[in-house]
Design a protein around this motif. Structure first.
Motif, PDB file in Angstrom:
ATOM      1  N   ALA A  66       0.808  -1.207   0.000  1.00 27.43           N
ATOM      2  CA  ALA A  66       0.000   0.000   0.000  1.00 27.43           C
ATOM      3  C   ALA A  66       0.847   1.265   0.000  1.00 27.43           C
ATOM      4  O   ALA A  66       0.400   2.312  -0.436  1.00 27.43           O
ATOM      5  CB  ALA A  66      -0.908  -0.012   1.223  1.00 27.43           C
ATOM      6  N   ILE A  67       2.081   1.160   0.484  1.00 29.51           N
ATOM      7  CA  ILE A  67       2.864   2.388   0.624  1.00 29.51           C
ATOM      8  C   ILE A  67       3.974   2.500  -0.426  1.00 29.51           C
ATOM      9  O   ILE A  67       4.810   3.367  -0.335  1.00 29.51           O
ATOM     10  CB  ILE A  67       3.488   2.484   2.033  1.00 29.51           C
ATOM     11  CG1 ILE A  67       4.342   1.244   2.308  1.00 29.51           C
ATOM     12  CG2 ILE A  67       2.419   2.663   3.089  1.00 29.51           C
ATOM     13  CD1 ILE A  67       5.219   1.374   3.539  1.00 29.51           C
ATOM     14  N   ILE A  68       3.959   1.653  -1.422  1.00 23.98           N
ATOM     15  CA  ILE A  68       5.012   1.728  -2.419  1.00 23.98           C
ATOM     16  C   ILE A  68       4.882   3.034  -3.216  1.00 23.98           C
ATOM     17  O   ILE A  68       3.830   3.331  -3.749  1.00 23.98           O
ATOM     18  CB  ILE A  68       4.956   0.500  -3.348  1.00 23.98           C
ATOM     19  CG1 ILE A  68       5.936   0.660  -4.475  1.00 23.98           C
ATOM     20  CG2 ILE A  68       3.588   0.308  -3.930  1.00 23.98           C
ATOM     21  CD1 ILE A  68       5.968  -0.539  -5.375  1.00 23.98           C
ATOM     22  N   PRO A  69       5.918   3.846  -3.261  1.00 26.82           N
ATOM     23  CA  PRO A  69       5.815   5.113  -3.964  1.00 26.82           C
ATOM     24  C   PRO A  69       5.683   4.892  -5.473  1.00 26.82           C
ATOM     25  O   PRO A  69       6.314   4.000  -6.032  1.00 26.82           O
ATOM     26  CB  PRO A  69       7.141   5.804  -3.631  1.00 26.82           C
ATOM     27  CG  PRO A  69       7.819   4.972  -2.615  1.00 26.82           C
ATOM     28  CD  PRO A  69       7.226   3.611  -2.668  1.00 26.82           C
ATOM     29  N   ALA A  70       4.863   5.715  -6.108  1.00 27.88           N
ATOM     30  CA  ALA A  70       4.652   5.591  -7.554  1.00 27.88           C
ATOM     31  C   ALA A  70       5.972   5.762  -8.309  1.00 27.88           C
ATOM     32  O   ALA A  70       6.214   5.106  -9.315  1.00 27.88           O
ATOM     33  CB  ALA A  70       3.634   6.621  -8.009  1.00 27.88           C
ATOM     34  N   VAL A  71       6.818   6.631  -7.792  1.00 31.65           N
ATOM     35  CA  VAL A  71       8.087   6.882  -8.489  1.00 31.65           C
ATOM     36  C   VAL A  71       8.964   5.626  -8.502  1.00 31.65           C
ATOM     37  O   VAL A  71       9.643   5.331  -9.499  1.00 31.65           O
ATOM     38  CB  VAL A  71       8.831   8.092  -7.865  1.00 31.65           C
ATOM     39  CG1 VAL A  71       9.223   7.795  -6.431  1.00 31.65           C
ATOM     40  CG2 VAL A  71      10.037   8.476  -8.674  1.00 31.65           C
ATOM     41  N   ALA A  72       8.906   4.852  -7.413  1.00 32.55           N
ATOM     42  CA  ALA A  72       9.712   3.619  -7.360  1.00 32.55           C
ATOM     43  C   ALA A  72       9.201   2.617  -8.376  1.00 32.55           C
ATOM     44  O   ALA A  72       9.982   1.924  -9.032  1.00 32.55           O
ATOM     45  CB  ALA A  72       9.658   3.018  -5.960  1.00 32.55           C
ATOM     46  N   ARG A  73       7.872   2.553  -8.518  1.00 30.23           N
ATOM     47  CA  ARG A  73       7.317   1.595  -9.478  1.00 30.23           C
ATOM     48  C   ARG A  73       7.651   2.017 -10.905  1.00 30.23           C
ATOM     49  O   ARG A  73       8.047   1.198 -11.721  1.00 30.23           O
ATOM     50  CB  ARG A  73       5.805   1.480  -9.288  1.00 30.23           C
ATOM     51  CG  ARG A  73       5.194   0.417 -10.186  1.00 30.23           C
ATOM     52  CD  ARG A  73       3.723   0.236  -9.919  1.00 30.23           C
ATOM     53  NE  ARG A  73       3.470  -0.467  -8.692  1.00 30.23           N
ATOM     54  CZ  ARG A  73       2.516  -0.126  -7.812  1.00 30.23           C
ATOM     55  NH1 ARG A  73       1.761   0.920  -8.023  1.00 30.23           N
ATOM     56  NH2 ARG A  73       2.340  -0.838  -6.735  1.00 30.23           N
ATOM     57  N   SER A  74       7.495   3.300 -11.222  1.00 32.32           N
ATOM     58  CA  SER A  74       7.766   3.718 -12.601  1.00 32.32           C
ATOM     59  C   SER A  74       9.261   3.594 -12.933  1.00 32.32           C
ATOM     60  O   SER A  74       9.635   3.234 -14.033  1.00 32.32           O
ATOM     61  CB  SER A  74       7.259   5.132 -12.851  1.00 32.32           C
ATOM     62  OG  SER A  74       7.974   6.019 -12.052  1.00 32.32           O
ATOM     63  N   ARG A  75      10.100   3.826 -11.941  1.00 32.46           N
ATOM     64  CA  ARG A  75      11.545   3.660 -12.147  1.00 32.46           C
ATOM     65  C   ARG A  75      11.864   2.187 -12.416  1.00 32.46           C
ATOM     66  O   ARG A  75      12.614   1.855 -13.324  1.00 32.46           O
ATOM     67  CB  ARG A  75      12.282   4.141 -10.896  1.00 32.46           C
ATOM     68  CG  ARG A  75      13.791   4.140 -11.011  1.00 32.46           C
ATOM     69  CD  ARG A  75      14.423   4.429  -9.674  1.00 32.46           C
ATOM     70  NE  ARG A  75      13.995   3.449  -8.682  1.00 32.46           N
ATOM     71  CZ  ARG A  75      14.124   3.591  -7.369  1.00 32.46           C
ATOM     72  NH1 ARG A  75      14.648   4.674  -6.875  1.00 32.46           N
ATOM     73  NH2 ARG A  75      13.717   2.639  -6.544  1.00 32.46           N
ATOM     74  N   ALA A  76      11.240   1.299 -11.655  1.00 30.28           N
ATOM     75  CA  ALA A  76      11.471  -0.140 -11.858  1.00 30.28           C
ATOM     76  C   ALA A  76      10.899  -0.585 -13.208  1.00 30.28           C
ATOM     77  O   ALA A  76      11.503  -1.382 -13.913  1.00 30.28           O
ATOM     78  CB  ALA A  76      10.832  -0.933 -10.721  1.00 30.28           C
TER      79      ALA A  76
END
Lengths: 244, 302
Positions: A12-22
């Motif tokens: 629930a707390i995964i930042p959107a920026v971390a997902r888009s970077r991955a």
């Protein structure tokens, strides 16, 4: 293994920026091998340079994984030596950026060229490897790497996204090895402003992988005027190591 | 720990049995046939119990509306490979702990690498299932000291490239994580020299203790004979799959792993077709059951 509740909380707390970077990570593999060859050479120079502080030289030699992964690791987590090696890896790649071709095709050709240069350091080959042999070579090396790191660690915070990224990564790697094999089989380039095996620091780095070298010879190579962009980047990486 | 080759083989042979079975659904068979490369690498993914049932439920719901390019087949392949990983784990993790408990005092590898028993399992599987590297997805040289039996050995740099390709995978696997920290970094767990030694110069005493006496692999077990015959392209029609599966729990450890892999795939297929509910799927796939019995797990011993 994390508990199911922890997993739900972390998801629930995964930042959107971390997902888009991955998500963006599975594109643009071209240039990867050249970067690693450079890191390998820069480490050899650092470890054998009398100017580099001993703790840093020992960290680069002893914490190889943190050094190679430095540009992607957020924290090495296993002590000050690993953190130091991680920072050294980042610093080396910052120095290398100016030597890296800008286009995708240019980076792939550069990968192939440095692979051939690496092979040539072992002495003249009796014959040239075929494209198929080179592709198979990468396949076997990959399989050996996967045996060594077994098992895959899933991204608990974004398992579905990770699943898609892993599928894309494997597809991208297959395509990368095959493109690299084709580019490598096209033939060896002659020395130019990008890479010259006679560059003093390039020659010293190459020699260091095949046995010890008089520290004075390394110091001399570091003082010499670089003849190519690769040698210049090695020298800059060494200077950055001194500033860490 | 390692066991990469054994996990891959349990997946490969589980897929062979499933594709040859009349009881597995057509969508599964198509995925196991066309996307086996994905199944193979997801067969080396940990923590499957936590995710595979939920992922299979989502895939089942989405399946009728799947579109070309939305990776539905690839995701199903991923989940099936992941479940087969668990079949190997549930069979072999207790075996490793029985035969070399000193490696697992904290419930995982403690001595900085894979146990000898897991290395010897992999090497035997490499020889028996993959014909010493002559069967897909392996190649000659895979378990050499420096890939010296590969035809390009004298023309390409082995030592440096080994280090660099390992670093390549470590970097790329880290890049696809949302958290790029040490906990998500794939460390090098074993020096491949141990594999090369076990493959080229096996220790007779270790073979006795880890392979022959515990009956790790028996090429005469009907389930193994059937899998090998399917692999060669001429399935043995005189072997009944159901009878071979029923006999496997009393046969070699590898036969037991194949029986488990097939059962997990079969249960998943039944669930996918709506013939069983999620609770039964979890029960048949041993979801939530510990991989290691309490008496072999030092963390749970009182």
């Amino acid at each position: 293994m994390i508990a199911r509740r922890q997993f739900l909380q972390s998801a629930a707390i995964i930042p959107a920026v971390a997902r888009s970077r991955a998500d963006a990570a599975t594109s643009g593999l071209e240039g990867s091998l050249a970067r690693l060859i450079f890191l390998h050479d820069a480490a050899a120079v650092a470890v054998h340079s009398m100017a580099v502080p001993k703790p840093l030289a020992r960290a680069v030699a002893g914490e190889v994984e943190a050094y190679f992964a430095g540009s992607w690791l957020q924290s090495a987590g296993s002590g000050p030596a690993a953190e130091m090696a991680m920072r050294a890896g980042r610093a080396a790649l910052e120095a290398y950026a100016s030597a890296e071709p800008e286009t995708t095709a240019g980076r792939l050709a550069w990968d192939a060229r440095l692979l051939r240069e690496l092979a040539a350091r072992g002495g003249p080959a009796r014959r040239e490897p075929t494209e198929q042999e080179i592709a198979e070579w990468f396949d076997v090396l990959s399989r050996r790497a996967l045996v060594a790191i077994h098992t895959y660690i899933p991204d608990e915070a974004d398992v579905e996204g990770w699943m898609v990224r892993l599928i894309r990564l494997h597809n991208a790697v297959e395509s990368y090895w095959s493109g690299l094999a084709a580019a490598c089989a096209r033939g060896r380039a002659t020395p130019d402003a990008m890479y010259d095996p006679a560059d003093p620091l390039v020659r010293a780095a190459a020699a260091l992988h095949h046995g010890p070298l008089d520290p004075g010879a390394v110091a001399e190579a570091l003082l010499a005027q670089p003849r190519c962009a690769y040698g210049r980047a090695l020298k800059q990486a060494h200077q950055r190591f001194l500033a860490l | 720990m390692s066991e990469h080759i054994t996990h891959t083989a349990v997946m490969d042979d589980g897929a062979r049995l499933a594709m040859d079975s009349p009881d597995i659904c057509a969508d599964f068979k198509a995925v196991l046939r066309d996307r086996i490369a994905i199944c193979r690498y997801t067969a080396m993914t940990r923590s499957g119990d936590m995710f595979t049932v939920r992922l299979l439920r989502d895939l089942r719901n989405h399946w009728p509306s799947r579109r070309a390019g939305d990776l539905s087949e690839e995701k199903l392949a991923f989940v099936l490979g992941w479940r087969c990983h668990l079949a190997a784990d549930r069979t072999f993790k207790p075996v490793y702990r029985q035969l070399q408990p000193e490696y697992y005092l904290k419930g995982d590898d403690e001595r900085g690498g894979a146990s000898d028993v897991s290395v010897y399992h992999d090497v035997v599987v490499f020889r028996e299932v993959y014909d010493g590297g002559r069967a897909e997805p392996f190649r000659p040289g895979a378990l050499d000291y420096r890939m010296e039996s590969h035809s390009a050995f004298r023309t390409l740099p082995a030592g440096a490239m080994e280090r660099l390709v390992l670093a390549f995978w470590q970097r790329e696997l880290l890049r696809i994580q949302t958290r790029r920290d040490a906990a998500h970094f794939q460390s090098n767990r074993i020096h491949l020299i141990r594999y090369a030694q076990a493959f080229h110069s096996p220790d007779p005493d270790k073979l006795r203790r880890y392979i022959f006496e515990p009956n790790f692999y028996n090429p005469k077990d009907p389930i193994i004979v059937l899998a090998r015959s399917i692999q060669r392209g001429s399935p043995r029609r005189d072997i009944d799959l159901k009878q071979a599966l029923a006999a496997a729990p009393r046969q070699s450890q590898y036969a037991q792993a194949l029986e488990r892999a097939y059962e997990y795939l079969h249960a998943a297929s039944e669930y996918f077709l709506g013939r069983i509910d999620e609770r039964e799927l979890e029960a048949r796939c041993d979801v939530g059951k510990p991989h290691v019995p309490p008496e072999l797990d030092p963390r749970r011993k009182s």
